[in-house]
Design a protein around this motif. Sequence first.
Motif, PDB file in Angstrom:
ATOM      1  N   SER A   1     -13.932  16.010  -5.166  1.00  0.00           N
ATOM      2  CA  SER A   1     -13.068  15.873  -6.339  1.00  0.00           C
ATOM      3  C   SER A   1     -11.813  15.093  -5.977  1.00  0.00           C
ATOM      4  O   SER A   1     -11.313  15.177  -4.853  1.00  0.00           O
ATOM      5  N   THR A   2     -11.320  14.334  -6.941  1.00  0.00           N
ATOM      6  CA  THR A   2     -10.078  13.589  -6.723  1.00  0.00           C
ATOM      7  C   THR A   2      -9.471  13.180  -8.059  1.00  0.00           C
ATOM      8  O   THR A   2     -10.187  13.007  -9.048  1.00  0.00           O
ATOM      9  N   GLY A   3      -8.172  13.034  -8.057  1.00  0.00           N
ATOM     10  CA  GLY A   3      -7.517  12.418  -9.184  1.00  0.00           C
ATOM     11  C   GLY A   3      -7.553  10.907  -9.004  1.00  0.00           C
ATOM     12  O   GLY A   3      -7.792  10.400  -7.909  1.00  0.00           O
ATOM     13  N   PHE A   4      -7.339  10.204 -10.091  1.00  0.00           N
ATOM     14  CA  PHE A   4      -7.316   8.744 -10.087  1.00  0.00           C
ATOM     15  C   PHE A   4      -5.874   8.315  -9.850  1.00  0.00           C
ATOM     16  O   PHE A   4      -5.007   8.520 -10.695  1.00  0.00           O
ATOM     17  N   ILE A   5      -5.594   7.737  -8.683  1.00  0.00           N
ATOM     18  CA  ILE A   5      -4.225   7.415  -8.307  1.00  0.00           C
ATOM     19  C   ILE A   5      -4.110   5.922  -8.019  1.00  0.00           C
ATOM     20  O   ILE A   5      -4.744   5.412  -7.095  1.00  0.00           O
ATOM     21  N   ASN A   6      -3.303   5.233  -8.836  1.00  0.00           N
ATOM     22  CA  ASN A   6      -3.127   3.790  -8.658  1.00  0.00           C
ATOM     23  C   ASN A   6      -4.460   3.063  -8.545  1.00  0.00           C
ATOM     24  O   ASN A   6      -4.662   2.221  -7.673  1.00  0.00           O
ATOM     25  N   PHE A   7      -5.357   3.427  -9.453  1.00  0.00           N
ATOM     26  CA  PHE A   7      -6.680   2.816  -9.593  1.00  0.00           C
ATOM     27  C   PHE A   7      -7.669   3.212  -8.499  1.00  0.00           C
ATOM     28  O   PHE A   7      -8.774   2.668  -8.445  1.00  0.00           O
ATOM     29  N   GLY A   8      -7.308   4.144  -7.642  1.00  0.00           N
ATOM     30  CA  GLY A   8      -8.205   4.535  -6.565  1.00  0.00           C
ATOM     31  C   GLY A   8      -8.166   6.024  -6.311  1.00  0.00           C
ATOM     32  O   GLY A   8      -7.710   6.809  -7.142  1.00  0.00           O
ATOM     33  N   ILE A   9      -8.655   6.439  -5.137  1.00  0.00           N
ATOM     34  CA  ILE A   9      -8.681   7.844  -4.765  1.00  0.00           C
ATOM     35  C   ILE A   9      -7.360   8.242  -4.109  1.00  0.00           C
ATOM     36  O   ILE A   9      -6.544   7.384  -3.765  1.00  0.00           O
ATOM     37  N   SER A  10      -7.175   9.523  -3.914  1.00  0.00           N
ATOM     38  CA  SER A  10      -5.962  10.010  -3.252  1.00  0.00           C
ATOM     39  C   SER A  10      -5.962   9.627  -1.770  1.00  0.00           C
ATOM     40  O   SER A  10      -7.020   9.443  -1.159  1.00  0.00           O
ATOM     41  N   SER A  11      -4.789   9.526  -1.187  1.00  0.00           N
ATOM     42  CA  SER A  11      -4.691   9.173   0.232  1.00  0.00           C
ATOM     43  C   SER A  11      -5.245  10.280   1.122  1.00  0.00           C
ATOM     44  O   SER A  11      -5.772  10.009   2.203  1.00  0.00           O
ATOM     45  N   ILE A  12      -5.158  11.540   0.661  1.00  0.00           N
ATOM     46  CA  ILE A  12      -5.698  12.630   1.489  1.00  0.00           C
ATOM     47  C   ILE A  12      -7.223  12.562   1.549  1.00  0.00           C
ATOM     48  O   ILE A  12      -7.824  12.880   2.576  1.00  0.00           O
ATOM     49  N   LEU A  13      -7.840  12.126   0.458  1.00  0.00           N
ATOM     50  CA  LEU A  13      -9.295  11.966   0.470  1.00  0.00           C
ATOM     51  C   LEU A  13      -9.687  10.748   1.303  1.00  0.00           C
ATOM     52  O   LEU A  13     -10.681  10.783   2.035  1.00  0.00           O
ATOM     53  N   LYS A  14      -8.905   9.689   1.215  1.00  0.00           N
ATOM     54  CA  LYS A  14      -9.184   8.502   2.040  1.00  0.00           C
ATOM     55  C   LYS A  14      -9.116   8.853   3.520  1.00  0.00           C
ATOM     56  O   LYS A  14      -9.926   8.376   4.335  1.00  0.00           O
ATOM     57  N   SER A  15      -8.164   9.690   3.907  1.00  0.00           N
ATOM     58  CA  SER A  15      -8.050  10.101   5.304  1.00  0.00           C
ATOM     59  C   SER A  15      -9.291  10.880   5.742  1.00  0.00           C
ATOM     60  O   SER A  15      -9.792  10.685   6.855  1.00  0.00           O
ATOM     61  N   TRP A  16      -9.807  11.756   4.854  1.00  0.00           N
ATOM     62  CA  TRP A  16     -11.037  12.491   5.174  1.00  0.00           C
ATOM     63  C   TRP A  16     -12.185  11.518   5.411  1.00  0.00           C
ATOM     64  O   TRP A  16     -12.941  11.663   6.374  1.00  0.00           O
TER      65      TRP A  16
END
Length: 204
Positions: free
Chosen positions: A93-108
Amino acid sequence: MSNLLLVRGSTRGDDSLSTKIALQLVDELRRKTPDMTVVDRDLSLAPLPHIGADFSAAIRLTPEDRTPAQAEVIAVSDAAVDELLDADTIVISTGFINFGISSILKSWIDHVARAGRTFRYTENGPVGLLSGKKAYLVIASGGIYSGDAAAFDFAEPYLRRVLNFIGITDIEAIRIEGVAYGPEAAEKAIGAAKARAQELAQAA
């Protein structure tokens, strides 16, 4: 026994709509498979460190050649990879942030997309090692990006591409869109997402 990994990638905690729908989906799937084991990785409460020099060096070294700092960061990554490898089903799950995924999900993702563990290089290019798993994406956004504004959606296409890269091709998505367009629009979007979660769980 079936194993499910829930990856909460929203930064909004208990107020997150993507998390609420993801939890509903997990409950529906558990109802259908009562002996299912669920691992809940909440990245908002325990975010993974962004990868840096120690990580980049460590993945190219044998365990014996790593410094203590490198060994520590790889242990964090290995734990996340092990959870993913053990899972039959993944809910992200993720919110839509600046047209993409959250930075915490990107780190995962940076920690679990690991050469030699979740994909490997061959003479014909990279090959994913996680085939046979099922993934669900739950994405919430203030605007609507599944129609005319699809060119601005760098969340769902990115997540699909990354999962495909590591071998996961059976992917379903739940979108909670237009929640910033007022209470009526938000209620409609949430209702549609709940219905979609029920539909997907029943089809699982």
